[in-house]
Scaffold this motif. Structure first.
Motif, mmCIF file in Angstrom:
data_model
loop_
_atom_site.group_PDB
_atom_site.id
_atom_site.type_symbol
_atom_site.label_atom_id
_atom_site.label_comp_id
_atom_site.label_asym_id
_atom_site.label_seq_id
_atom_site.Cartn_x
_atom_site.Cartn_y
_atom_site.Cartn_z
ATOM 1 N N ILE A 99 -0.542 3.824 5.126
ATOM 2 C CA ILE A 99 -1.539 3.311 6.068
ATOM 3 C C ILE A 99 -0.719 2.945 7.302
ATOM 4 N N GLY A 106 -4.079 -4.626 4.191
ATOM 5 C CA GLY A 106 -4.565 -5.789 3.440
ATOM 6 C C GLY A 106 -6.070 -5.926 3.384
ATOM 7 N N GLY A 108 -7.973 -3.639 1.617
ATOM 8 C CA GLY A 108 -8.454 -2.866 0.466
ATOM 9 C C GLY A 108 -8.640 -1.385 0.756
ATOM 10 N N GLY A 110 -6.355 0.950 1.596
ATOM 11 C CA GLY A 110 -5.361 1.790 0.918
ATOM 12 C C GLY A 110 -5.717 1.970 -0.548
ATOM 13 N N SER A 111 -6.083 0.880 -1.211
ATOM 14 C CA SER A 111 -6.468 0.963 -2.629
ATOM 15 C C SER A 111 -7.671 1.870 -2.812
ATOM 16 N N ASN A 147 -3.369 -1.598 -10.106
ATOM 17 C CA ASN A 147 -4.796 -1.909 -9.981
ATOM 18 C C ASN A 147 -5.664 -0.658 -10.053
HETATM 19 C C1 COA Z 1 1.301 -0.175 0.749
HETATM 20 C C2 COA Z 1 -0.063 0.162 1.392
HETATM 21 C C3 COA Z 1 -0.454 1.585 1.037
HETATM 22 C C4 COA Z 1 -1.109 -0.795 0.838
HETATM 23 O O1 COA Z 1 -2.366 -0.478 1.442
HETATM 24 P P1 COA Z 1 -3.308 -1.650 1.954
HETATM 25 O O2 COA Z 1 -4.616 -1.075 2.327
HETATM 26 O O3 COA Z 1 -2.564 -2.426 2.994
HETATM 27 O O4 COA Z 1 -3.406 -2.522 0.619
HETATM 28 P P2 COA Z 1 -4.683 -3.131 -0.091
HETATM 29 O O5 COA Z 1 -5.401 -4.016 0.879
HETATM 30 O O6 COA Z 1 -5.463 -2.044 -0.738
HETATM 31 O O7 COA Z 1 -3.971 -4.032 -1.186
HETATM 32 C C5 COA Z 1 -3.347 -3.499 -2.348
HETATM 33 C C6 COA Z 1 -2.803 -4.671 -3.171
HETATM 34 O O8 COA Z 1 -1.592 -5.119 -2.580
HETATM 35 C C7 COA Z 1 -1.682 -6.490 -2.259
HETATM 36 N N1 COA Z 1 -0.971 -6.646 -1.004
HETATM 37 C C8 COA Z 1 -1.333 -6.196 0.218
HETATM 38 N N2 COA Z 1 -0.362 -6.494 1.111
HETATM 39 C C9 COA Z 1 0.606 -7.132 0.420
HETATM 40 C C10 COA Z 1 1.894 -7.667 0.774
HETATM 41 N N3 COA Z 1 2.352 -7.618 2.019
HETATM 42 N N4 COA Z 1 2.644 -8.222 -0.207
HETATM 43 C C11 COA Z 1 2.203 -8.270 -1.485
HETATM 44 N N5 COA Z 1 1.010 -7.768 -1.890
HETATM 45 C C12 COA Z 1 0.232 -7.214 -0.941
HETATM 46 C C13 COA Z 1 -3.155 -6.788 -2.147
HETATM 47 O O9 COA Z 1 -3.435 -8.134 -2.391
HETATM 48 C C14 COA Z 1 -3.717 -5.872 -3.211
HETATM 49 O O10 COA Z 1 -3.575 -6.414 -4.502
HETATM 50 P P3 COA Z 1 -4.836 -7.134 -5.222
HETATM 51 O O11 COA Z 1 -5.900 -6.063 -5.266
HETATM 52 O O12 COA Z 1 -4.297 -7.494 -6.556
HETATM 53 O O13 COA Z 1 -5.211 -8.265 -4.353
HETATM 54 C C15 COA Z 1 -0.012 0.003 2.946
HETATM 55 O O14 COA Z 1 0.219 -1.336 3.291
HETATM 56 C C16 COA Z 1 1.022 0.910 3.588
HETATM 57 O O15 COA Z 1 0.783 2.078 3.730
HETATM 58 N N6 COA Z 1 2.179 0.349 3.961
HETATM 59 C C17 COA Z 1 3.208 1.091 4.646
HETATM 60 C C18 COA Z 1 3.677 2.356 3.970
HETATM 61 C C19 COA Z 1 4.119 2.176 2.548
HETATM 62 O O16 COA Z 1 4.805 1.234 2.174
HETATM 63 N N7 COA Z 1 3.726 3.154 1.734
HETATM 64 C C20 COA Z 1 4.126 3.253 0.341
HETATM 65 C C21 COA Z 1 5.453 3.946 0.237
HETATM 66 S S1 COA Z 1 5.802 4.288 -1.471
#
Ligand code: COA
Length: 179
Positions: A99, A106, A108, A110-111, A147
């Motif tokens: 994302i 944060g 939801g 990505g999930s 999850n």
């Molecule tokens: C990792 C990523 C895909 C998560 O997508 P997102 O839409 O931000 O995450 P979501 O809102 O769906 O949350 C997923 C879970 O992570 C948790 N979460 C979100 N940000 C967090 C953080 N900074 N630290 C810890 N947990 C976190 C959420 O609480 C959720 O868990 P829960 O359902 O038990 O509450 C996104 O932040 C991203 O793409 N980051 C950069 C690229 C990356 O790291 N990609 C993966 C490489 S392997």
């Protein structure tokens, strides 16, 4: 090129094959943002539009799927991508997500995108196993994987050098109910 990945949309996101309209400076800026690529091997490279175009072409010529995630209602537009690396011989799909638009983190999204693509791969495209991997320090990604119903298959200890430390690689998977 395998069969087309079915387009998905609901009130919140659209998942669609990545194409020319997604190939923008906004997209390139995500890949060059140290915060976005902090846990990704992309952090070792500098990205340009030309490199991204070459990558898109290579994916279009492969068995892989390269998908764009759009925020529906066009509030944020294109917010990220999902790459699906396809192993046809073993009927396995390996998923990776980014994302890139930090305003979308944060919430939801990505999930949600992950679960949609995973379900499509298992139930519609009939893959046997969907796999994924992430650094053991990427807490959000580990939560997202577990999850979504994936199980942690194991950790390869000390596999990567990350911010001056040795860090393990967490491997997860989900199997088709039919296999
Ligand atoms: C990792 C990523 C895909 C998560 O997508 P997102 O839409 O931000 O995450 P979501 O809102 O769906 O949350 C997923 C879970 O992570 C948790 N979460 C979100 N940000 C967090 C953080 N900074 N630290 C810890 N947990 C976190 C959420 O609480 C959720 O868990 P829960 O359902 O038990 O509450 C996104 O932040 C991203 O793409 N980051 C950069 C690229 C990356 O790291 N990609 C993966 C490489 S392997």
């Amino acid at each position: 090129m395998p069969s087309e990945f079915p387009e998905f949309f609901d009130g919140s996101i659209k998942i669609t094959p990545f194409c020319d309209i997604h190939l923008t400076s906004k997209y390139v800026s995500w890949l060059n943002d140290p915060e976005v690529v902090r846990y990704s091997e992309q952090r070792h490279s500098t990205h340009t539009l030309k490199k991204c175009r070459d990558y898109l072409d290579s994916q279009l010529q492969s068995d892989n799927y390269f998908l764009a995630i759009e925020h529906q209602g066009n509030l944020l537009g294109h917010i990220g991508n999902i790459g699906v690396r396809v192993d046809r011989h073993n009927n396995i799909a390996d998923l990776a997500i980014m994302i890139g638009d930090k305003r979308a983190w944060g919430k939801g999204l990505g999930s949600h995108a992950w679960k949609v693509v995973m379900k499509m791969l298992l139930d519609t495209l009939n893959f046997r196993i969907v796999t994924a991997g992430t650094l053991e320090v990427n807490a959000a990604m580990i939560k997202l994987m577990t999850n979504s119903g994936m199980q942690i298959d194991g950790i390869f200890p000390r596999r990567f050098l990350w911010e001056g430390s040795e860090v393990g690689l967490v491997m997860a998977s989900i199997h088709s109910k039919l296999s």
